[in-house]
Design an enzyme around this catalytic site. Structure first.
Site, mmCIF file in Angstrom:
data_model
loop_
_atom_site.group_PDB
_atom_site.id
_atom_site.type_symbol
_atom_site.label_atom_id
_atom_site.label_comp_id
_atom_site.label_asym_id
_atom_site.label_seq_id
_atom_site.Cartn_x
_atom_site.Cartn_y
_atom_site.Cartn_z
ATOM 1 N N ARG A 56 -0.836 -9.259 -5.655
ATOM 2 C CA ARG A 56 -2.289 -9.205 -5.512
ATOM 3 C C ARG A 56 -2.766 -7.767 -5.647
ATOM 4 N NH1 ARG A 56 -5.941 -7.222 -2.246
ATOM 5 N NH2 ARG A 56 -8.031 -8.033 -2.605
ATOM 6 N N ARG A 83 0.818 -1.224 0.000
ATOM 7 C CA ARG A 83 0.000 0.000 0.000
ATOM 8 C C ARG A 83 0.856 1.279 0.000
ATOM 9 N NH1 ARG A 83 -5.299 -0.873 3.941
ATOM 10 N NH2 ARG A 83 -6.227 -2.574 2.768
ATOM 11 N N ASN A 87 1.747 -5.861 -2.427
ATOM 12 C CA ASN A 87 0.336 -6.053 -2.116
ATOM 13 C C ASN A 87 -0.411 -4.732 -2.237
ATOM 14 O OD1 ASN A 87 -2.031 -7.512 -0.848
ATOM 15 N ND2 ASN A 87 -1.709 -5.913 0.679
ATOM 16 N N GLU A 88 -1.457 -4.729 -3.045
ATOM 17 C CA GLU A 88 -2.336 -3.559 -3.169
ATOM 18 C C GLU A 88 -1.527 -2.290 -3.443
ATOM 19 O OE1 GLU A 88 -4.831 -3.511 0.299
ATOM 20 O OE2 GLU A 88 -5.624 -5.511 -0.094
ATOM 21 N N ASN A 89 -0.608 -2.400 -4.405
ATOM 22 C CA ASN A 89 0.272 -1.270 -4.712
ATOM 23 C C ASN A 89 -0.435 -0.161 -5.475
ATOM 24 O OD1 ASN A 89 2.033 -4.037 -5.001
ATOM 25 N ND2 ASN A 89 3.039 -2.475 -3.762
#
Length: 821
Positions: free
Chosen positions: A463, A388, A424-426
């Site tokens: 993801r 994030r 993750n969730e970049n």
């Protein structure tokens, strides 16, 4: 050395030379901790006089592993501590090697760490999840020459360690992440004695041919060589899973500066590693120099895998549906400072539930976990903590590169690992003023190339970052059908659509929250307000309990009843998706998070199938009924003491079981035998409509799987009396055993009838001699918690004294209970 230590003694006999004992000692005991900063390291070592009021601050005695945030991570009234903390101890050094090195080996410490010998800084590290070492040999020798060493410390060596988890935008993971960025020495710390030349790392690459009949093992090594030795020799051994020597080979090195290839072996008909039979070989490498020998052992497994283009996953040439979950390093009462026994219990519970795959979110995890995945047969997706927030500058990116490198090199040999996660969730912005998708893509490509360069044998993955989905080998989109968006009945259709968009598809993260001990007679009621066909992807704000489109995460009842239905539907659908590589539901165990203060248990992500202390929820058995072969049967409702409805109204009784058939008995009467059919939703057809009697009902099921028989039994009350809104609190002690009293609060209406749908928040307090067992992040161990079916529980350590328990709830009168021994 005093206290409990873990001492590994390896006596090596090679080339006619017997070495000293190689020692690795866990430094668990005799530590002191200070949860604040000090003016400088001198304040940690300066002389103090007992009873002197100027001897401040006060340090507390602790054991390792230890986390700053063992309790405050889930304190409902404050934000968790983020800042510096200090640790100190004194070591008795007995290095058996005449010219040996003394190291401190950190298995992980959060998040920025500085290490001192007395007042000399000997090392520092940035990053909370990778392993690292500090050579303290010279600092010890220098300190031994001082008067203070003998006069004040009696020859012992003072060690001080400063850990710091302060917020810093230029470090990863982002503080916007849905988990706590913990501080402390929360993984094991080891004192290591090594000879002057020793083995730093072994890189063992085990391969098999497509037929699985021929194995090949290639071995490289990296030596720890601070004295710049120019030549060395050694021995390699390969030992099979039963302990039998397969082959051995000697080697010589003339260049010790770089990673060196030291040998390769061919193995005929190797035992293959798989989830059902996780066969592990041992690679033993020794290095000899100057009459001293160092040895290391690594476990390896022979297996191959393939993500079929636009198709399923294959292991050792056969399709394997990846049945997965996720894990955070977090546990009730200790936060990230989990012991080996805690981790073993957790991973064994996953295996017993039928898990064959796990995503370790969202950072490199303990070596203990990877070893357990190898030995239990659980395939692994492990990822760097780029999670994030966007993309930072040079310091940020250099840290990400280093942590990716360390993760791959330190866990290279584990046969369980098949995927390296790039992030993750970049696509989640917020940490930086500028959010540049092209810069994120550029860095993602660089990390992808780095991972493949370090380890060509495994695949890369991410993801939820759609604008980067073409970069990794395997992509997982966002599909949260029935929770953050849409209906769970839309799961298969959405998955098929996403599957067609990428070459290699995997579904990581699905499921939803459930407040343990909360149950519902009408769990799907909220679904009537959710519009189908609007997508099932998670979007910004969907985790909020306020505003936005109708969704189960906001408008649902958060009951175990609903989440069991959601899981049940997904699992039965997955059995009809032959193209599916697999999925991993989020998450195995409830865990703490700083961004969910309004949840039924404040600051807890409650998507686990077990609570934060590993107490199973009902949903654990839904998975077990689909994923395991050992006969099992579980009646839904073990934690549901009182059901409700009209007199004579038929209620559904569900049994989750992998048996071929099952027979239900209620109050001694058989309600018939039903056959299991996975496509007969819910409960695979093992459900009965029964008119429960007012009062107590005895419920039993007997299941048959082949010639084996299993059974389960519960007792439930059935309440037909109606209730009005909550009017008062009733408090009672329901048990008192081994010095622990369990307190129950009930919400009742003006007539004293329990309000079985009440979800009011209640707050427990205690004064007196006892200790409130709170801030555990569990349904029974939280000072503030939403009621489950009009009740809430907490426990008190009585400490053989007198205490008063108080309970408050907005709009209701506070009540008290005296506890006396």
């Amino acid at each position: 050395m005093k206290g409990s230590v873990l001492l590994f003694l390896i006596f090596i006999c090679a080339f006619g030379t017997v070495s000293h004992a190689q020692q690795k000692i866990r430094l668990n005991d005799n530590w002191e901790f200070l949860k604040q900063d000090i003016g400088g390291v001198w304040e940690a070592v300066r002389p103090v006089t007992p009873g002197n009021p100027e001897s401040v601050p006060v340090w507390q005695k602790i054991k390792l592993p230890h986390c700053f945030n063992a309790r405050d991570a889930v304190d409902p009234d404050i934000n968790y501590y983020q800042g510096p903390g200090w640790y100190r101890t004194q070591l008795e050094i007995k290095n058996p090697y005449p010219n040996g090195k003394t190291l401190l080996h950190f298995e992980g410490a959060g998040q920025k760490t500085e290490v001192y010998v007395y007042t000399t800084k000997v090392g520092a590290h940035l990053g909370g999840y990778d392993e690292w070492t500090v050579d303290i040999t010279q600092a010890i020798e220098d300190f031994k020459k001082t008067d203070v060493c003998q006069k004040r410390f009696k020859g012992h060596i003072p060690i001080e360690i400063r850990c710091d988890n302060s917020r810093d935008l230029e470090t990863i993971p982002s503080q916007l992440s849905d988990f706590n960025v913990y501080g402390g020495l929360y993984r094991y710390l080891n004192l290591v004695y090594e000879p002057s030349l020793s083995i730093d790392k072994i890189f063992a690459s085990a391969k098999i041919d497509d037929a699985g009949k021929q194995g090949e093992l290639q071995i490289k090594t990296r030596l720890y060589n601070p004295d710049h030795v120019s030549t060395a020799e050694g021995l390699i051994k390969l030992i099979d899973p039963k302990g039998k020597l397969v082959v051995q080979k000697s080697y010589k090195l003339n260049n010790l500066a770089d990673d060196a290839e030291i040998g390769s072996f061919r193995v005929k008909k190797p035992q293959l590693w798989s989830p059902d039979a996780p066969a592990l070989y041992t690679v033993e490498v020794s290095v000899k120099y100057g009459g001293e020998v160092d040895v290391q052992r690594e476990k390896v497994g022979f297996r191959n895998f393939e993500f079929v283009d636009n198709g399923p996953f294959h292991l050792n040439g056969k399709r394997l549906l990846l049945r997965g979950t996720h894990r955070h390093e977090d546990h009730a009462g200790v936060a990230e400072a989990m012991t080996d026994s805690m981790m073993h219990q957790e991973m064994q519970m996953m295996k017993d539930m039928g898990v064959n795959f796990i995503r370790l979110g969202h950072y490199q995890q303990s070596r203990t976990i990877l070893n357990l995945c190898d030995s239990l047969g659980i395939l692994v997706w492990e990822e760097e903590p780029w999670c994030r927030g966007g993309l930072g500058g040079k310091v940020y990116q250099d840290e990400a590169k280093e942590m990716m490198t360390n993760m791959i090199e330190q866990h290279y040999n584990h046969p369980a690992i098949i995927l390296w996660g790039l992030g993750n969730e970049n696509d989640w912005e917020g940490d930086f003023q500028v959010y540049d998708k092209e810069k994120i893509r550029t860095f993602m490509k660089a990390q992808n190339e780095l991972a493949h360069r370090l380890d060509p044998s495994r695949k890369t993955t991410i993801r939820r970052c759609d604008f980067c989905k073409d970069i990794p080998d395997v992509y997982s989109p966002s599909i949260w059908a029935g929770w953050y968006r849409g209906l769970f009945t839309e799961y298969k259709k959405t998955s098929e659509e996403e599957f067609k968009k990428v070459k290699h598809f995997f579904h990581a993260e699905w499921g939803g929250d459930s407040h343990a001990l909360r149950h519902s007679e009408n769990p799907d009621k909220a679904l009537s307000n959710i519009k189908a066909g609007t997508g099932t992807d998670e979007r910004l704000g969907d985790a909020s309990l306020y505003g936005g489109a109708a969704r189960a995460s906001k408008d649902g009842d958060w009951s175990e009843s609903y989440i069991c239905n959601l899981f049940d539907w997904h699992l039965k659908e997955q059995e009809t998706m032959p193209w599916l590589t697999g999925s991993a539901f989020w998450v195995f165990k409830d865990f703490s998070t700083p961004i969910r203060p309004d949840n039924p248990i404040p600051y807890m992500n409650q998507k686990g199938v077990v609570e934060r202390d590993l107490t199973p929820k009902e949903s654990y058995y839904v998975f077990q009924s689909y994923w395991t072969n050992k006969p099992m049967a579980h009646i839904y409702g073990h934690s549901w003491p009182v059901r409700w409805g009209d007199a004579g109204e038929e209620k559904m009784i569900k049994v989750y079981s992998n048996c071929d058939n099952a027979e239900l008995f209620v109050n001694g009467k058989s309600y018939g035998t039903k056959k299991r059919n996975s496509q007969d939703f819910p409960a695979a057809g093992l459900r009965w409509m029964v008119a429960l009697q007012n009062g107590n009902n005895d419920i039993k099921v007997v299941g048959h799987k082949g010639k084996q028989t299993v059974s389960d039994h519960i007792s439930q009350q059935y309440q037909t009396e109606k209730w009005d809104k909550p009017a008062k609190l009733l408090i009672e002690k329901i048990s008192d055993e081994n010095g622990v009293a369990t307190i129950q609060i009930k919400l009742v209406d003006s007539k004293g009838v329990q309000c079985l749908d009440a979800v009011n928040q209640v707050a427990f307090s205690l004064t007196g001699d006892g200790t409130l067992m709170d801030d555990l992040g569990t349904s029974r161990g939280s000072r503030k918690v939403q009621a489950y079916n009009g009740r809430a529980l907490i426990s008190v350590k009585t400490n053989n004294g007198k205490s008063v328990v108080g309970v408050q709830s907005p709009g209701l009168s506070t009540v008290f209970l005296n506890l006396e021994q």
